[in-house]
Design a protein around this motif. Structure first.
Motif, PDB file in Angstrom:
ATOM      1  N   LYS A 140    -100.555  64.205 -39.491  1.00 45.75           N
ATOM      2  CA  LYS A 140    -100.686  63.367 -38.300  1.00 45.75           C
ATOM      3  C   LYS A 140    -100.337  64.157 -37.041  1.00 45.75           C
ATOM      4  O   LYS A 140    -100.950  63.967 -35.982  1.00 45.75           O
ATOM      5  N   THR A 141     -99.356  65.054 -37.169  1.00 45.39           N
ATOM      6  CA  THR A 141     -99.030  65.940 -36.051  1.00 45.39           C
ATOM      7  C   THR A 141    -100.235  66.780 -35.663  1.00 45.39           C
ATOM      8  O   THR A 141    -100.545  66.948 -34.480  1.00 45.39           O
ATOM      9  N   LEU A 142    -100.935  67.306 -36.667  1.00 42.84           N
ATOM     10  CA  LEU A 142    -102.106  68.136 -36.417  1.00 42.84           C
ATOM     11  C   LEU A 142    -103.214  67.344 -35.739  1.00 42.84           C
ATOM     12  O   LEU A 142    -103.852  67.825 -34.790  1.00 42.84           O
ATOM     13  N   GLN A 143    -103.461  66.134 -36.197  1.00 45.48           N
ATOM     14  CA  GLN A 143    -104.503  65.313 -35.591  1.00 45.48           C
ATOM     15  C   GLN A 143    -104.213  65.041 -34.124  1.00 45.48           C
ATOM     16  O   GLN A 143    -105.099  65.140 -33.273  1.00 45.48           O
ATOM     17  N   LEU A 144    -102.973  64.676 -33.828  1.00 44.53           N
ATOM     18  CA  LEU A 144    -102.620  64.385 -32.445  1.00 44.53           C
ATOM     19  C   LEU A 144    -102.711  65.632 -31.569  1.00 44.53           C
ATOM     20  O   LEU A 144    -103.135  65.559 -30.417  1.00 44.53           O
ATOM     21  N   SER A 145    -102.317  66.768 -32.111  1.00 46.47           N
ATOM     22  CA  SER A 145    -102.408  68.020 -31.353  1.00 46.47           C
ATOM     23  C   SER A 145    -103.849  68.331 -31.003  1.00 46.47           C
ATOM     24  O   SER A 145    -104.150  68.795 -29.897  1.00 46.47           O
ATOM     25  N   ARG A 146    -104.766  68.066 -31.927  1.00 47.21           N
ATOM     26  CA  ARG A 146    -106.182  68.305 -31.648  1.00 47.21           C
ATOM     27  C   ARG A 146    -106.706  67.334 -30.600  1.00 47.21           C
ATOM     28  O   ARG A 146    -107.488  67.707 -29.728  1.00 47.21           O
ATOM     29  N   GLN A 147    -106.277  66.073 -30.676  1.00 43.72           N
ATOM     30  CA  GLN A 147    -106.713  65.112 -29.669  1.00 43.72           C
ATOM     31  C   GLN A 147    -106.200  65.484 -28.286  1.00 43.72           C
ATOM     32  O   GLN A 147    -106.885  65.291 -27.289  1.00 43.72           O
ATOM     33  N   LEU A 148    -104.995  66.028 -28.257  1.00 42.33           N
ATOM     34  CA  LEU A 148    -104.410  66.461 -26.987  1.00 42.33           C
ATOM     35  C   LEU A 148    -104.958  67.806 -26.528  1.00 42.33           C
ATOM     36  O   LEU A 148    -104.646  68.251 -25.427  1.00 42.33           O
ATOM     37  N   LYS A 149    -105.745  68.448 -27.383  1.00 43.98           N
ATOM     38  CA  LYS A 149    -106.283  69.783 -27.106  1.00 43.98           C
ATOM     39  C   LYS A 149    -105.147  70.782 -26.817  1.00 43.98           C
ATOM     40  O   LYS A 149    -105.244  71.627 -25.933  1.00 43.98           O
ATOM     41  N   ASP A 150    -104.076  70.637 -27.581  1.00 49.56           N
ATOM     42  CA  ASP A 150    -102.914  71.514 -27.459  1.00 49.56           C
ATOM     43  C   ASP A 150    -102.968  72.523 -28.598  1.00 49.56           C
ATOM     44  O   ASP A 150    -102.530  72.258 -29.718  1.00 49.56           O
ATOM     45  N   GLN A 151    -103.513  73.699 -28.297  1.00 46.13           N
ATOM     46  CA  GLN A 151    -103.718  74.694 -29.351  1.00 46.13           C
ATOM     47  C   GLN A 151    -102.409  75.232 -29.913  1.00 46.13           C
ATOM     48  O   GLN A 151    -102.325  75.544 -31.098  1.00 46.13           O
ATOM     49  N   VAL A 152    -101.401  75.360 -29.061  1.00 48.71           N
ATOM     50  CA  VAL A 152    -100.113  75.875 -29.545  1.00 48.71           C
ATOM     51  C   VAL A 152     -99.530  74.948 -30.596  1.00 48.71           C
ATOM     52  O   VAL A 152     -99.111  75.374 -31.679  1.00 48.71           O
ATOM     53  N   MET A 153     -99.515  73.641 -30.289  1.00 46.74           N
ATOM     54  CA  MET A 153     -98.976  72.680 -31.251  1.00 46.74           C
ATOM     55  C   MET A 153     -99.878  72.550 -32.481  1.00 46.74           C
ATOM     56  O   MET A 153     -99.403  72.329 -33.593  1.00 46.74           O
ATOM     57  N   GLU A 154    -101.176  72.699 -32.282  1.00 43.82           N
ATOM     58  CA  GLU A 154    -102.104  72.674 -33.422  1.00 43.82           C
ATOM     59  C   GLU A 154    -101.802  73.830 -34.370  1.00 43.82           C
ATOM     60  O   GLU A 154    -101.762  73.656 -35.597  1.00 43.82           O
ATOM     61  N   ALA A 155    -101.553  75.013 -33.785  1.00 42.88           N
ATOM     62  CA  ALA A 155    -101.242  76.176 -34.618  1.00 42.88           C
ATOM     63  C   ALA A 155     -99.930  75.973 -35.367  1.00 42.88           C
ATOM     64  O   ALA A 155     -99.831  76.294 -36.560  1.00 42.88           O
ATOM     65  N   GLN A 156     -98.927  75.425 -34.701  1.00 47.35           N
ATOM     66  CA  GLN A 156     -97.647  75.205 -35.374  1.00 47.35           C
ATOM     67  C   GLN A 156     -97.781  74.170 -36.491  1.00 47.35           C
ATOM     68  O   GLN A 156     -97.143  74.288 -37.534  1.00 47.35           O
ATOM     69  N   ALA A 157     -98.608  73.153 -36.268  1.00 45.95           N
ATOM     70  CA  ALA A 157     -98.824  72.159 -37.322  1.00 45.95           C
ATOM     71  C   ALA A 157     -99.507  72.792 -38.528  1.00 45.95           C
ATOM     72  O   ALA A 157     -99.154  72.513 -39.685  1.00 45.95           O
ATOM     73  N   CYS A 158    -100.501  73.651 -38.270  1.00 48.03           N
ATOM     74  CA  CYS A 158    -101.163  74.364 -39.378  1.00 48.03           C
ATOM     75  C   CYS A 158    -100.168  75.250 -40.114  1.00 48.03           C
ATOM     76  O   CYS A 158    -100.184  75.340 -41.353  1.00 48.03           O
ATOM     77  N   TYR A 159     -99.330  75.893 -39.364  1.00 42.52           N
ATOM     78  CA  TYR A 159     -98.306  76.764 -39.938  1.00 42.52           C
ATOM     79  C   TYR A 159     -97.374  75.972 -40.855  1.00 42.52           C
ATOM     80  O   TYR A 159     -97.054  76.390 -41.976  1.00 42.52           O
ATOM     81  N   SER A 160     -96.936  74.797 -40.361  1.00 39.00           N
ATOM     82  CA  SER A 160     -96.044  73.954 -41.160  1.00 39.00           C
ATOM     83  C   SER A 160     -96.723  73.464 -42.428  1.00 39.00           C
ATOM     84  O   SER A 160     -96.126  73.450 -43.503  1.00 39.00           O
ATOM     85  N   LEU A 161     -97.984  73.061 -42.289  1.00 42.77           N
ATOM     86  CA  LEU A 161     -98.719  72.582 -43.464  1.00 42.77           C
ATOM     87  C   LEU A 161     -98.914  73.699 -44.476  1.00 42.77           C
ATOM     88  O   LEU A 161     -98.762  73.488 -45.690  1.00 42.77           O
ATOM     89  N   GLY A 162     -99.239  74.907 -43.993  1.00 41.65           N
ATOM     90  CA  GLY A 162     -99.391  76.033 -44.916  1.00 41.65           C
ATOM     91  C   GLY A 162     -98.115  76.299 -45.686  1.00 41.65           C
ATOM     92  O   GLY A 162     -98.132  76.506 -46.908  1.00 41.65           O
ATOM     93  N   ASN A 163     -96.993  76.261 -44.999  1.00 42.24           N
ATOM     94  CA  ASN A 163     -95.718  76.527 -45.663  1.00 42.24           C
ATOM     95  C   ASN A 163     -95.326  75.416 -46.624  1.00 42.24           C
ATOM     96  O   ASN A 163     -94.772  75.656 -47.697  1.00 42.24           O
ATOM     97  N   THR A 164     -95.606  74.165 -46.207  1.00 39.21           N
ATOM     98  CA  THR A 164     -95.244  73.050 -47.080  1.00 39.21           C
ATOM     99  C   THR A 164     -96.101  73.037 -48.337  1.00 39.21           C
ATOM    100  O   THR A 164     -95.604  72.758 -49.437  1.00 39.21           O
ATOM    101  N   TYR A 165     -97.382  73.325 -48.209  1.00 33.00           N
ATOM    102  CA  TYR A 165     -98.239  73.383 -49.404  1.00 33.00           C
ATOM    103  C   TYR A 165     -97.840  74.547 -50.308  1.00 33.00           C
ATOM    104  O   TYR A 165     -98.022  74.484 -51.529  1.00 33.00           O
ATOM    105  N   THR A 166     -97.295  75.587 -49.732  1.00 32.59           N
ATOM    106  CA  THR A 166     -96.774  76.669 -50.570  1.00 32.59           C
ATOM    107  C   THR A 166     -95.571  76.186 -51.364  1.00 32.59           C
ATOM    108  O   THR A 166     -95.422  76.505 -52.550  1.00 32.59           O
ATOM    109  N   LEU A 167     -94.696  75.401 -50.714  1.00 34.06           N
ATOM    110  CA  LEU A 167     -93.566  74.817 -51.444  1.00 34.06           C
ATOM    111  C   LEU A 167     -94.050  73.921 -52.577  1.00 34.06           C
ATOM    112  O   LEU A 167     -93.407  73.831 -53.627  1.00 34.06           O
TER     113      LEU A 167
END
Length: 612
Positions: free
Chosen positions: A248-275
């Motif tokens: 949901k964080t990623l979706q909102l970041s994309r709607q806001l067109k906030d690339q920095v937050m979009e990247a951090q959300a992707c980063y978090s998701l990548g790490n969580t899926y690794t866990l």
């Protein structure tokens, strides 16, 4: 026809409200150049200019104009204005990392608001003091090696004080019925409880914050709440629930067109899926993070993405692809001067080359291949949106007076966290202004000089070139000391020191834009409000002056550049200790040349690929 000061100021205010702070400051500065005899109007212009420069991150100028505002407010006896100016100075000093001084200024705002019965000002002052202790606690956490919640006593005390002020603020804004302010209080209470290791409490407050954000349609606050909820759930081991909030964080970041937050959300998701050991999905999100880091020219972020991708590919048994990203991580670490990253990447490269049975000379340059992969992935990233099945969520944007949450830091996978990276801390912005203390020295210098009594005799060996006035004064003092008429002594001291005392009085003639006329001369010449600050106030200032000495000390060497698309590094050490045992259990044992592919597949379930 030449515009008046008030007309220029009104246009500057309109532009600032529209978000054009640069244009607004131009009009406010023009208003100051034109000048006005209306002291209230000039005070408001100073306050607006200080706030505008604050948003432009020109903190030196912000301090200058808030100092002018405070001087003028005290001169005309405007207690409410004095409180607001003190609060603005406190907020600016907080951003500069001068927390002790900031706390004194904000406390002054609180005292005046309570004295004047200003409940709204009191609530804001409580919130600002909480912000100061909150920021100070986060700074103290840099380099802290304790587990979450297991904090040094000074850090815990600072964060608990922040929590106490936020709770008082929440109680008061509930009484005032200010729902927006309640949302900010809930969010920051969640953040402080998170730092204290009270993750269940943090989740409770962040859910309240999320509810109010939705009530107001504040998508920025909604995004922050989702991200903070995900972070807290990570520490409770609820990884699947955390991924839902990060999505949901990623979706909102994309709607806001906030690339920095979009990247951090992707980063978090990548790490969580690794866990969760879902490595294919982890790679998908790390590639998205990599693409954005490349677009934003975030070399540190690119290095982190390559590191994560290399480890994920090792876990899948694809050592050739892992080697490609390990080499790229090595190149970037050398480029940005990340010594720890370089050592780790070199070790990864050596281990992977040994597993593949290749030598350095057998490898082709990885740059062209890497760039081609990035370009090929570009179309995939935007044509295959894995969140299309969800209803669109709104955006979020930080409230102007809500401090950015340190808790927006995204979690890192255990193998990623094993490396203790040295990351550049936020430096203090240089400022040539002496800020609040120059003003105080003007106010209080007379108090110090009134208590001086310099008695020197000829035997002390003064230079013959000393002033004749001092010599005459010493002779007269020597004779007067033997006389019972001691009052004459004090009259003489007062007379001889009068010029120094007058030189050190606060002067409103230096205030830019002030037109002194017969209409306002009485206000300027009259004594300000006779209610001077208490001695406790000045004792607090004396104590916090020590921070100015520390400001001038030589700073230790700083780490490498910060990565906007990667969360702050001090989050790493927290996760590292929570996951320490799992890290050791999940280290990858690279196969030798005589091991079969079937043997490698047996390790895929538990291998996370840490390299420290």
């Amino acid at each position: 026809m030449e515009a008046s000061c008030l007309e220029l100021a009104l246009e500057g205010e309109r532009l600032c409200k529209a978000g054009d702070f640069k244009g607004g400051t131009a009009f406010f500065e023009a208003a100051v150049q034109v000048g006005t005899e209306d002291l209230k109007t000039l005070s408001a212009i100073y306050s607006q200019l200080g706030n505008a420069y604050f948003y432009l991150k020109e903190y030196g100028k912000a301090l200058e104009y808030h100092r002018h505002d405070l001087t003028l407010a005290r001169t005309i006896g405007d207690r409410i204005g004095e409180g607001k100016a003190s609060g603005n100075l406190g907020n600016t000093l907080k951003v500069l990392g001068r927390y002790d001084e900031a706390a004194v200024c904000c406390q002054r705002h609180l005292d005046i608001s309570q004295e004047q019965g200003d409940k709204v000002g009191e609530a804001r002052a409580l919130y600002n003091i909480g912000n100061v202790f909150h920021a100070k606690g986060k700074q103290q956490l840099w380099g802290c090696s304790q587990e979450p919640g297991d904090l040094p006593s000074d850090v815990r005390d600072t964060l608990q004080r922040a929590t106490a002020f936020y709770e008082m603020n929440l109680s008061l804004v509930k009484e005032l019925g200010d729902r927006a302010a309640q949302g900010r209080a809930f969010g920051n209470l969640g953040n402080t409880h998170y730092l204290l290791g009270n993750f269940v409490e943090a989740i409770k407050f962040h859910r309240e914050r999320l509810s109010i954000a939705k009530e107001f349609g504040d998508k920025a606050a909604e995004r922050r709440a989702y991200s903070n909820l995900g972070n807290a759930l990570i520490f409770l081991g609820q990884f699947t629930s955390a991924t839902e909030y990060y999505r949901k964080t990623l979706q909102l970041s994309r709607q806001l067109k906030d690339q920095v937050m979009e990247a951090q959300a992707c980063y978090s998701l990548g790490n969580t899926y690794t866990l969760l050991q879902q490595y294919d999905r982890a790679i998908d999100y790390h590639l998205k993070h990599l693409l954005i880091a490349q677009e934003l020219n975030d070399r540190v972020g690119e290095g982190r993405a390559c590191w994560s991708l290399g480890n994920a590919y090792v876990s899948l048994g694809n050592h050739r692809q892992a080697l490609h990203y390990a080499r790229k991580h090595l190149d970037i670490s050398r480029e940005i001067g990340d010594r720890n990253g370089e050592l780790t990447a070199r070790m990864n490269v050596e281990q992977l080359m040994e597993a593949l049975g290749v030598k350095e000379g057998d490898l082709s340059p990885c740059g062209s291949e890497f760039e081609m992969q990035g370009k090929c992935y570009h179309s995939f990233c935007y044509s295959n949106d894995s969140f299309a099945e969800h209803e669109p969520l709104d955006n979020q944007r930080a409230a102007p007076d809500e401090s950015p949450s340190w808790c927006s830091l995204q979690p890192l996978i255990p193998f990623f966290l094993s490396l203790l990276c040295s990351v550049q801390k936020l430096g203090r912005d240089p400022s040539d202004e002496d800020c609040f203390f120059d003003l105080l020295s003007k106010f209080q210098s007379s108090r110090m000089d009134d208590q001086r009594c310099h008695l020197d005799e000829g035997a002390n060996g003064q230079d013959a070139g000393g002033s004749s006035r001092d010599s005459t004064l010493n002779d007269m003092l020597a004779s007067l000391l033997t006389s019972p008429q001691t009052e004459e002594l004090f009259d003489l001291i007062a007379s001889s020191q009068s010029r120094r005392l007058d030189d050190q009085r606060v002067s409103v003639g230096n205030l830019p834009g002030l037109r002194i006329t017969h209409n306002n001369l009485g206000h300027l010449c009259a004594d300000p409000d006779p209610q001077e600050p208490s001695d406790d106030f000045f004792n607090m200032l004396i104590k916090c002056q020590s921070s100015r000495i520390d400001d001038q000390r030589c700073s230790p060497p700083e780490g490498g550049p910060r990565a906007p698309t990667v969360p702050d590094e001090d989050f790493f050490s927290l996760i590292q200790r929570v996951q320490a045992k799992r890290m050791d259990e999940q280290r990858v044992q690279l196969p030798s040349d005589n091991q079969g592919e079937s043997d490698q597949q047996d390790n895929d379930e538990s291998a996370v690929g840490d390299s420290s």
